[in-house]
Write an enzyme that holds these catalytic residues in place. Structure first.
Site, PDB file in Angstrom:
ATOM      1  N   CYS A   1      53.003  35.845  35.852  1.00 20.87           N
ATOM      2  CA  CYS A   1      51.594  35.602  36.145  1.00 20.87           C
ATOM      3  C   CYS A   1      51.418  34.486  37.164  1.00 20.87           C
ATOM      4  CB  CYS A   1      50.875  35.239  34.848  1.00 20.87           C
ATOM      5  SG  CYS A   1      49.114  34.942  35.045  1.00 20.87           S
TER       6      CYS A   1
ATOM      7  N   GLU B   1      52.610  43.623  45.956  1.00 22.74           N
ATOM      8  CA  GLU B   1      53.653  43.651  44.940  1.00 22.74           C
ATOM      9  C   GLU B   1      53.100  44.267  43.655  1.00 22.74           C
ATOM     10  OE1 GLU B   1      56.642  40.067  46.193  1.00 22.74           O
ATOM     11  OE2 GLU B   1      54.941  39.512  44.914  1.00 22.74           O
TER      12      GLU B   1
END
Length: 366
Positions: free
Chosen positions: A345, A107
């Site tokens: 994150c 990704e």
């Protein structure tokens, strides 16, 4: 058996010249190929129109540009876009004799922010570090990306021309795939390549000491260290890598290099409520980093399944930011982006895709 064509993407100028000589072409043809690849961003060898048709045919018999288009994308309400890229990993557990192994995915996250547009790239399928708070680590490790795989995340990005910055903070530990990361950053910063300033690129690490030293000495890109706790025992619970690579040793290494000018050193610090956001931790951070020219980025924790951690509240994060800054460690709170599409994150994972067969609509390498 059909010959596997090698990707040109990721090759240095010297290597492209060697390719040209090996096919009976003048060496300067390698320079032309570099221009087509890294400045004009072609998707096929046929687009290299200042090479003769015969030379293009000869080149295409043995090589491919190496571009693979993303197979999926998700768009966040805040404008963040997460792309799914197919990759051909090296040294994967299911490959043989270091041969590329297909049907893996990573990704990549595009983060627009006013005049700034950052791309968060991946360097491994999964990760060996197994940090408690990171979804990628729960996936396990499935192989290293090649330099072509890393660069393809930029090369095939629809928003490529908007990019202002790149961060190696996606899936994987960059120092665990250092050769490919160094090759990719060389292409990005060389005059014959993308010709970017290294100050537009930040490479993160948990602190793989020997490889970090090599990266600092062989690259001029910014450095970001995943800190998350200044205390050995607590950091070891969060980050198993602390056992063999204590952050105190990493900081001692960093003290030997100059970060007082244009090159930036930062520490990433995910703030967990009641765990690493206390006055004791704040004082320990100041003691650990005293005299080091650096900054800290405080990051909000994003919950992942089966992990008994929770994020700190906004008031505590602001207190921690102000305390550290007042005590000589400039600190900011990073804005969280793309949480609704699991692009923030610690949330990147291709575990689901890794468990499935190759999608039928995967775009082939050109």
């Amino acid at each position: 058996m059909e010959t596997v064509k090698k990707p040109l993407l990721g090759m240095t100028l010297a290597e492209l010249k060697e390719v040209a000589r090996g096919l009976g072409m003048p060496a300067f043809t390698g320079g032309q190929m570099a221009q087509w690849l890294y400045q004009k961003h072609v998707a096929s060898i046929d687009e290299m129109t200042n090479l003769s048709k015969q030379n293009r045919q000869r080149l295409a018999e043995h090589y491919t540009v190496g571009t693979m288009l993303p197979t999926d994308c998700q768009r966040s309400v805040d404008g963040t876009v997460k792309y799914l890229f197919p990759v051909l990993t090296q040294n994967a557990p299911d490959s043989s004799q270091d041969a590329p192994c297909p049907r893996h995915f990573v990704e990549t996250v595009f983060i627009p922010d006013g005049e700034r547009a950052t791309l968060c790239v991946s360097c491994q399928v999964g990760c060996k570090m197994n940090c408690l708070f990171c979804q990628t680590g729960k996936q396990g490790w499935h192989g290293n990306l090649t330099a072509a795989d890393i660069l393809n995340q930029l090369h095939a990005l629809p928003e490529r021309e908007q990019l202002t910055n790149i961060v190696f903070m996606g899936q994987g530990e960059p120092m665990d795939n250092l050769d490919a990361v160094l090759r990719a950053t060389e292409v990005l910063t060389a005059e014959w390549g993308w010709a970017w300033s290294p100050r537009r690129i930040t490479v993160s690490s948990v602190g793989v000491r020997n490889k970090l030293q090599r990266f600092i000495e062989e690259s001029e890109c910014h450095v970001a260290i995943s800190l998350h706790s200044p205390l050995h025992e607590e950091r070891m619970q969060l980050m198993p890598a602390e056992k063999g690579m204590p952050v105190s040793d990493v900081v001692e290494l960093l003290r030997h290099y100059d970060f007082a000018h244009q090159r930036r050193l930062s520490f990433e610090y995910i703030v967990f409520g009641g765990l690493n956001d206390t006055p004791r931790h704040a004082k320990a951070i100041v003691n650990l980093l005293r005299g080091l020219d650096c900054r800290i980025n405080l990051i909000r924790f994003h919950q992942i399944p089966d992990v008994p951690l929770h994020g700190s509240d906004e008031k505590t994060m602001e207190w921690l930011r102000d305390y550290l800054t007042q005590h000589g460690v400039f600190t900011t709170i990073r804005a969280s982006r793309g949480q609704d599409i699991y692009a923030a994150c610690g949330l990147l994972s291709t575990a689901k895709q890794e468990a499935e067969d190759q999608p039928q609509d995967m775009k082939p390498s050109l």
